[in-house]
Write a protein that holds these residues in place. Structure first.
Motif, PDB file in Angstrom:
ATOM      1  N   GLN A  38       7.308  -0.108  -0.123  1.00  0.00           N
ATOM      2  CA  GLN A  38       6.905   0.102   1.255  1.00  0.00           C
ATOM      3  C   GLN A  38       6.332   1.504   1.380  1.00  0.00           C
ATOM      4  OE1 GLN A  38       7.510  -2.637   3.272  1.00  0.00           O
ATOM      5  NE2 GLN A  38       6.147  -1.731   4.800  1.00  0.00           N
ATOM      6  N   SER A  98       0.885  -5.239   6.152  1.00  0.00           N
ATOM      7  CA  SER A  98       2.330  -5.000   6.042  1.00  0.00           C
ATOM      8  C   SER A  98       2.667  -3.651   5.439  1.00  0.00           C
ATOM      9  CB  SER A  98       2.968  -6.101   5.183  1.00  0.00           C
ATOM     10  OG  SER A  98       2.353  -6.163   3.908  1.00  0.00           O
ATOM     11  N   GLU A  99       1.632  -2.855   5.054  1.00  0.00           N
ATOM     12  CA  GLU A  99       1.824  -1.537   4.432  1.00  0.00           C
ATOM     13  C   GLU A  99       2.734  -1.650   3.211  1.00  0.00           C
ATOM     14  OE1 GLU A  99       3.144   1.184   7.458  1.00  0.00           O
ATOM     15  OE2 GLU A  99       1.079   1.579   8.101  1.00  0.00           O
ATOM     16  N   GLN A 100       2.374  -2.544   2.317  1.00  0.00           N
ATOM     17  CA  GLN A 100       3.160  -2.776   1.107  1.00  0.00           C
ATOM     18  C   GLN A 100       2.264  -2.666  -0.121  1.00  0.00           C
ATOM     19  OE1 GLN A 100       4.887  -6.645   1.643  1.00  0.00           O
ATOM     20  NE2 GLN A 100       6.674  -5.864   2.737  1.00  0.00           N
ATOM     21  N   TYR A 112      -2.634  -3.265  -2.622  1.00  0.00           N
ATOM     22  CA  TYR A 112      -2.079  -2.703  -1.395  1.00  0.00           C
ATOM     23  C   TYR A 112      -2.466  -3.586  -0.213  1.00  0.00           C
ATOM     24  CZ  TYR A 112      -0.769   0.488   2.325  1.00  0.00           C
ATOM     25  OH  TYR A 112      -0.179   1.039   3.433  1.00  0.00           O
ATOM     26  N   SER A 129       3.221   3.798   3.662  1.00  0.00           N
ATOM     27  CA  SER A 129       2.224   3.795   4.737  1.00  0.00           C
ATOM     28  C   SER A 129       0.840   4.087   4.171  1.00  0.00           C
ATOM     29  CB  SER A 129       2.593   4.831   5.801  1.00  0.00           C
ATOM     30  OG  SER A 129       2.571   6.137   5.248  1.00  0.00           O
ATOM     31  N   VAL A 177       7.753  -4.667  -4.891  1.00  0.00           N
ATOM     32  CA  VAL A 177       7.129  -4.345  -3.611  1.00  0.00           C
ATOM     33  C   VAL A 177       7.630  -2.967  -3.180  1.00  0.00           C
ATOM     34  CG1 VAL A 177       6.831  -5.011  -1.203  1.00  0.00           C
ATOM     35  CG2 VAL A 177       6.982  -6.778  -2.978  1.00  0.00           C
TER      36      VAL A 177
END
Length: 421
Positions: free
Chosen positions: A222, A166-168, A162, A224, A220
């Motif tokens: 996305q 980039s919160e990915q 994590y 938060s 990947v």
């Protein structure tokens, strides 16, 4: 008569002049086209380079060696200029003259504009040193780098990292280990979802068949940072037969909370299969779910149960209730099967459910002994709740999500019973 001869001579002269002009034009165009083709051929053979560095020039334009060998030569002389030293005027002038001569030579050979700026590589002479055998420096196979741990269980090899900036969530799917023999000749697929919000799965296809198929794919997601502790990575392994039919090999549920301490480490997880599922303390029940968005219909089939702890010989039935939030919308009951610890129901029931309520509804299954006296509650053998993230986790959540994502297709799964709270 003399006038006719004069006119004939003038016409012939004009004709010859036109032919001469036409010949000169054709020759000029042919030479120009030939020069452009040579120039384009030379430019196409030179790889592009960034503006901040010198261009790269191929060593050999002739025959290439065998694929296992790479030519190795010494680099050409690097011509540089010192623009900040005012005391080296004579040396700068000589170098400029030398560069101008080299540029003129290149232009005459049809290679102009390749070395147009200062600091370029000047092609003088190349010094071949031999070849490099690429096979000596090849990376070892993936199955040797990430060999599975000992054992006969089917395992999945992957890594998860994590990235907070980039919160990915980056998931690298590497390979499978110890695939059952009856799946060796089939195509292996993997579906990844990030529960509870990811409804459309990401797919990866294995590069080859056999007991240890490899993937080497990266995905990947996305998500938060606040949602990471509540998220679960679901990896479902499927085997596609020659007729296109898919069979479930197993699945891995990877909760992100507490599992991302070592970023990028290689992980091995055993696949949970139907055969390996051990009976829970109160027993298990196998159900089938399917949903039709067009008809707004939720179909439930209670197939059978196993390992039940019977309290009486009055028989067993299953009560199924559809709930939206805390409200019971509809309740139905199956047939009664007597004197069996592993009863077979095969009872089908349907519920009306709108698509916008799929994230708010759940199914509650209660296995109980029937009671003829209505004033007394029936004796419960176990409870099961299947639904979205609001109500369920683990296999129960995965079963609901599979039903939502595969519309009008029945999804069957075993579930363990729990005590009523």
């Amino acid at each position: 008569m003399a006038d006719q001869v004069l006119l004939l001579a003038v016409g012939l002269s004009l004709l010859l002049l036109l032919l001469l002009l036409l010949t000169l034009t054709v020759c000029y165009l042919w030479r120009r086209k030939k020069g452009q083709s040579q120039y384009q051929e030379l430019l196409s053979s030179v790889p592009s380079a960034p503006a901040c560095c010198a261009p790269v020039i191929l060593v050999s334009q002739g025959s290439w060696p065998t694929p296992g060998e790479i030519p190795f030569t010494l680099p050409p002389r690097l011509v540089t200029q010192n623009h900040g030293d005012p005391t080296n005027d004579e040396r700068e002038e000589k170098e400029e003259e030398q560069e101008e001569k080299e540029e003129e030579e290149m232009k005459m050979e049809g290679r102009r504009d390749i070395l147009a700026h200062r600091g370029s590589l000047s092609v003088r002479s190349w010094y071949p040193m031999g070849t490099v055998v690429a096979g000596l420096y090849s990376a070892p196979p993936l199955k040797e780098v990430v060999a599975p741990p000992p054992g006969m269980a089917t395992r999945l090899c992957f890594s998860a990292e994590y990235r907070h900036g980039s919160e990915q969530l980056v998931v690298s799917l590497l390979r499978l280990g110890n695939l059952p023999p009856h799946f060796h000749g089939n195509v292996t697929l993997v579906e990844l979802r990030l529960l509870p919000d990811d409804r459309r799965p990401r797919q990866a296809k294995a590069r080859g068949t056999g007991p240890d198929p490899e993937f080497n794919d990266c995905f990947v997601f996305q998500v938060s940072g606040a949602c990471v502790p509540q998220s679960i990575l679901s990896v479902c392994v499927l085997s596609v037969e020659h007729d296109g039919k898919r069979r479930a090999v197993g699945r891995v549920l990877f909760p992100l909370e507490g599992e991302l301490g070592h970023a990028g480490r290689v992980l091995w997880r055993d696949l949970e299969t139907e055969e390996d599922t051990q009976c829970s303390e109160l027993g298990d029940v196998k159900i089938s779910l399917s949903y039709s968005p067009s008809m707004q219909r939720l179909s439930v089939v209670v197939l059978r149960a196993r390992g039940l702890q019977l309290l009486t010989d009055a028989g067993v039935c299953v009560q199924v209730s559809l709930q939206i939030h805390t409200e019971v919308v509809k309740m139905k009951r199956s047939c009664v099967v007597k004197d069996e610890n592993n009863p077979c129901f095969n009872h089908r029931m349907t519920f009306k459910l709108r698509p916008q309520h799929l994230d708010e509804a759940c199914l509650r299954f209660e296995l109980q002994h029937p009671n003829d006296i209505r004033s007394e509650p029936p004796a419960q053998l176990g409870v099961l709740v299947v639904g979205p993230f609001m109500y369920a986790r683990g296999p129960q959540l995965q079963h609901w999500m599979d039903m939502v994502n595969t519309a009008q297709e029945p999804v069957k799964l075993w579930h363990g019973l729990r005590r009523a709270t």
